[in-house]
Scaffold this motif. Structure first.
Motif, PDB file in Angstrom:
ATOM      1  N   MET A   1     -30.010   4.452  18.543  1.00 38.09           N
ATOM      2  CA  MET A   1     -28.978   4.994  18.978  1.00 38.09           C
ATOM      3  C   MET A   1     -28.140   4.805  17.611  1.00 38.09           C
ATOM      4  SD  MET A   1     -26.191   3.325  21.678  1.00 38.09           S
ATOM      5  CE  MET A   1     -27.052   3.858  23.125  1.00 38.09           C
ATOM      6  N   ARG A   2     -27.197   5.964  17.508  1.00 39.54           N
ATOM      7  CA  ARG A   2     -26.486   6.036  16.229  1.00 39.54           C
ATOM      8  C   ARG A   2     -25.003   5.167  16.238  1.00 39.54           C
ATOM      9  NH1 ARG A   2     -28.755  11.001  16.501  1.00 39.54           N
ATOM     10  NH2 ARG A   2     -26.873  11.867  17.516  1.00 39.54           N
ATOM     11  N   VAL A   3     -24.896   4.092  15.714  1.00 38.11           N
ATOM     12  CA  VAL A   3     -24.019   3.114  16.001  1.00 38.11           C
ATOM     13  C   VAL A   3     -22.678   2.917  14.829  1.00 38.11           C
ATOM     14  CG1 VAL A   3     -23.371   0.834  16.622  1.00 38.11           C
ATOM     15  CG2 VAL A   3     -25.564   1.815  17.494  1.00 38.11           C
ATOM     16  N   LEU A   4     -21.580   3.331  15.217  1.00 43.26           N
ATOM     17  CA  LEU A   4     -20.556   3.078  14.169  1.00 43.26           C
ATOM     18  C   LEU A   4     -20.158   1.414  14.293  1.00 43.26           C
ATOM     19  CD1 LEU A   4     -18.443   3.771  11.998  1.00 43.26           C
ATOM     20  CD2 LEU A   4     -16.908   4.311  13.994  1.00 43.26           C
ATOM     21  N   LEU A   5     -20.325   0.805  13.231  1.00 47.56           N
ATOM     22  CA  LEU A   5     -20.029  -0.753  13.051  1.00 47.56           C
ATOM     23  C   LEU A   5     -18.831  -0.854  12.247  1.00 47.56           C
ATOM     24  CD1 LEU A   5     -20.544  -3.737  13.636  1.00 47.56           C
ATOM     25  CD2 LEU A   5     -22.343  -3.821  11.713  1.00 47.56           C
ATOM     26  N   THR A   6     -17.894  -1.290  12.754  1.00 44.25           N
ATOM     27  CA  THR A   6     -16.498  -1.787  11.753  1.00 44.25           C
ATOM     28  C   THR A   6     -16.523  -2.945  11.632  1.00 44.25           C
ATOM     29  OG1 THR A   6     -14.837  -2.198  13.553  1.00 44.25           O
ATOM     30  CG2 THR A   6     -15.270   0.213  12.973  1.00 44.25           C
ATOM     31  N   GLY A   7     -15.931  -3.470  10.173  1.00 40.97           N
ATOM     32  CA  GLY A   7     -16.157  -4.740   9.749  1.00 40.97           C
ATOM     33  C   GLY A   7     -17.512  -4.874   9.289  1.00 40.97           C
ATOM     34  N   SER A   8     -18.200  -3.967   8.496  1.00 34.79           N
ATOM     35  CA  SER A   8     -19.571  -4.117   8.222  1.00 34.79           C
ATOM     36  C   SER A   8     -19.815  -4.951   6.938  1.00 34.79           C
ATOM     37  CB  SER A   8     -20.143  -2.631   8.033  1.00 34.79           C
ATOM     38  OG  SER A   8     -19.425  -1.919   7.160  1.00 34.79           O
ATOM     39  N   ALA A  17     -25.452  -5.933  11.569  1.00 33.84           N
ATOM     40  CA  ALA A  17     -25.832  -4.615  11.031  1.00 33.84           C
ATOM     41  C   ALA A  17     -27.379  -4.469  10.559  1.00 33.84           C
ATOM     42  CB  ALA A  17     -24.875  -4.168   9.577  1.00 33.84           C
ATOM     43  N   PRO A  18     -27.918  -5.665  10.096  1.00 37.39           N
ATOM     44  CA  PRO A  18     -29.375  -5.546   9.927  1.00 37.39           C
ATOM     45  C   PRO A  18     -30.261  -5.784  11.324  1.00 37.39           C
ATOM     46  CG  PRO A  18     -28.579  -7.259   9.038  1.00 37.39           C
ATOM     47  CD  PRO A  18     -27.183  -6.519   9.126  1.00 37.39           C
ATOM     48  N   GLU A  22     -32.939  -3.604  12.926  1.00 38.07           N
ATOM     49  CA  GLU A  22     -34.336  -4.148  13.389  1.00 38.07           C
ATOM     50  C   GLU A  22     -34.625  -3.693  14.618  1.00 38.07           C
ATOM     51  OE1 GLU A  22     -33.887  -8.190  12.816  1.00 38.07           O
ATOM     52  OE2 GLU A  22     -33.439  -8.091  10.589  1.00 38.07           O
ATOM     53  N   ASN A  23     -33.558  -3.394  15.520  1.00 34.01           N
ATOM     54  CA  ASN A  23     -33.804  -2.981  16.944  1.00 34.01           C
ATOM     55  C   ASN A  23     -33.802  -1.609  17.130  1.00 34.01           C
ATOM     56  OD1 ASN A  23     -33.978  -5.737  18.966  1.00 34.01           O
ATOM     57  ND2 ASN A  23     -32.953  -6.198  16.873  1.00 34.01           N
ATOM     58  N   GLY A  24     -33.916  -0.948  16.035  1.00 29.36           N
ATOM     59  CA  GLY A  24     -34.084   0.448  16.086  1.00 29.36           C
ATOM     60  C   GLY A  24     -32.710   1.396  16.299  1.00 29.36           C
ATOM     61  N   HIS A  25     -31.758   0.853  15.898  1.00 30.17           N
ATOM     62  CA  HIS A  25     -30.279   1.375  15.811  1.00 30.17           C
ATOM     63  C   HIS A  25     -30.161   2.089  14.344  1.00 30.17           C
ATOM     64  CE1 HIS A  25     -29.755   0.653  19.921  1.00 30.17           C
ATOM     65  NE2 HIS A  25     -29.811  -0.771  19.731  1.00 30.17           N
ATOM     66  N   GLU A  26     -29.547   3.210  14.206  1.00 27.77           N
ATOM     67  CA  GLU A  26     -29.176   3.678  13.040  1.00 27.77           C
ATOM     68  C   GLU A  26     -27.666   3.252  12.870  1.00 27.77           C
ATOM     69  OE1 GLU A  26     -28.171   8.151  11.039  1.00 27.77           O
ATOM     70  OE2 GLU A  26     -30.187   7.758  12.472  1.00 27.77           O
ATOM     71  N   ALA A 207     -25.453 -11.546  20.769  1.00 27.00           N
ATOM     72  CA  ALA A 207     -24.654 -11.311  21.911  1.00 27.00           C
ATOM     73  C   ALA A 207     -24.197  -9.887  21.812  1.00 27.00           C
ATOM     74  CB  ALA A 207     -23.479 -12.357  21.786  1.00 27.00           C
ATOM     75  N   HIS A 208     -23.804  -9.458  20.595  1.00 22.56           N
ATOM     76  CA  HIS A 208     -23.399  -8.026  20.340  1.00 22.56           C
ATOM     77  C   HIS A 208     -24.498  -7.056  20.836  1.00 22.56           C
ATOM     78  CE1 HIS A 208     -19.929  -9.912  18.610  1.00 22.56           C
ATOM     79  NE2 HIS A 208     -19.186  -8.548  18.422  1.00 22.56           N
ATOM     80  N   LEU A 209     -25.804  -7.385  20.291  1.00 18.13           N
ATOM     81  CA  LEU A 209     -26.902  -6.590  20.557  1.00 18.13           C
ATOM     82  C   LEU A 209     -27.004  -6.564  21.967  1.00 18.13           C
ATOM     83  CD1 LEU A 209     -29.323  -4.887  19.607  1.00 18.13           C
ATOM     84  CD2 LEU A 209     -30.470  -7.173  19.580  1.00 18.13           C
TER      85      LEU A 209
END
Length: 325
Positions: A1-8, A17-18, A22-26, A207-209
């Motif tokens: 899944m292509r995920v936008l992460l704010t506060g990266s 982010a890592p 590691e769990n397959g997300h872009e 928890a976020h994952l």
């Protein structure tokens, strides 16, 4: 899944982010300051930037972990908090709806639950037992007010458009020293807080994952994230009057381990965060708790949480660098 992460570029972002990757997300990271996991520089208050980022990166889900926080109150105006924490959240979830996303995560805070009377100490009948139904909510500063308003904006957009919107109220996981509590301080304070109000940054990321994966099945809900307390609700009265005795019932070895380290256990515990809903609905439970601390003290291994009294958030560090130029 292509995920936008704010506060990266922030403390949580550097772990989340890592883990997502590691769990397959872009992951596409967005922050106002550069970082190892940040590809887009800018503010969530800029709707045009958000729309452009969603389209250019084909974003399928958003994790909104960026915000102005309580320590930022001394550096930014109330309007800045509204622009970033409220308008920025609305920009993101509306852009997610427009892009056809089916899930949105909002990183909130247990701080918005701490009214003046909660801040002042225990309830008349004992420690405050704080789960997601705790109320009424009356945040005591602009940080809490804007985070609560952002939560309500997420709930509104969910009701109107159906996008899954999960709100994650995190307990404390910052690495620096507390900005108000001096005794006990440092490692001792963080260890104590794992009894009732803290979790590790690693557990917060996990928890976020879990929430990202569970969101479509849940729809909309709020979750407190904290290490599982060893106490039960019927111990709330004793926690407020003699916390050491309650701790001794659960961890009889704690006093000796603490004494050997020169630490002190809390005499009173005025509030306890209850993360049991997250365990029931997300399948998430913090791996590190107070028992993990005692195990480390017993074995002489490193403590299971981060502590860095010199930690400075990226935005503050950047401002300091600019001032030195």
């Amino acid at each position: 899944m292509r995920v936008l992460l704010t506060g990266s570029s922030g403390w949580l972002g550097r772990y989340l982010a890592p883990l997502l990757a590691e769990n397959g997300h872009e992951v596409t990271g967005l922050d106002v300051v550069p970082g190892a996991h940040t590809q887009v520089l800018g503010t969530v208050a800029d709707r045009a930037l958000i729309d452009r980022t969603m389209g250019e990166h084909g974003i399928e889900a958003v994790i909104h972990a960026g915000a102005l926080h309580k320590p930022d109150i001394v550096r930014y105006s109330r309007q800045a908090f509204i622009d970033v924490n409220v308008s920025g959240t609305l920009n993101l979830i509306e852009a997610a709806v427009a892009a056809g996303n089916d899930r949105f995560l909002f990183t909130s805070t247990t701080s918005l639950m701490v009214r003046d009377d909660v801040r002042g100490g225990a309830a008349p009948d004992g420690a405050w037992w704080m789960d997601e139904d705790f109320g009424p909510l009356a945040p005591r500063n602009i940080y809490g007010i804007t985070k609560l308003a952002a939560e309500q904006a997420c709930q509104l957009v969910h009701r109107e458009h159906g996008i899954a919107a999960l709100i994650l109220r995190t307990g404390r996981f910052f690495p620096e020293d507390d900005d108000t509590l001096a005794v006990p301080s440092g490692l001792n304070l963080k260890a104590n807080e794992l009894l009732h109000r803290r979790l590790t940054v690693e557990d917060a990321a996990a928890a976020h994952l879990a929430a990202l994966e569970a969101a479509p099945q849940i729809g909309c809900d709020t979750f407190i994230l904290s290490a599982p307390p060893p106490f039960s609700r019927d111990e709330a009265g004793d926690l407020a009057s003699d916390a050491r005795a309650v701790i001794a019932r659960h961890y009889p070895e704690a006093e000796a381990f603490y004494a050997a380290r020169g630490w002190v256990l809390p005499d009173h515990i005025a509030r306890v965060y209850d993360p049991s809903r997250a365990e029931r609905r997300l399948g998430w439970r913090a791996k590190t708790d107070f028992g993990s601390v005692l195990a480390a003290l017993a074995s002489g291994t490193p403590l299971p949480f981060a502590h860095d009294p010199d930690y400075t958030s990226p935005i503050v560090a950047q401002e300091s660098d600019l001032c030195m130029c």
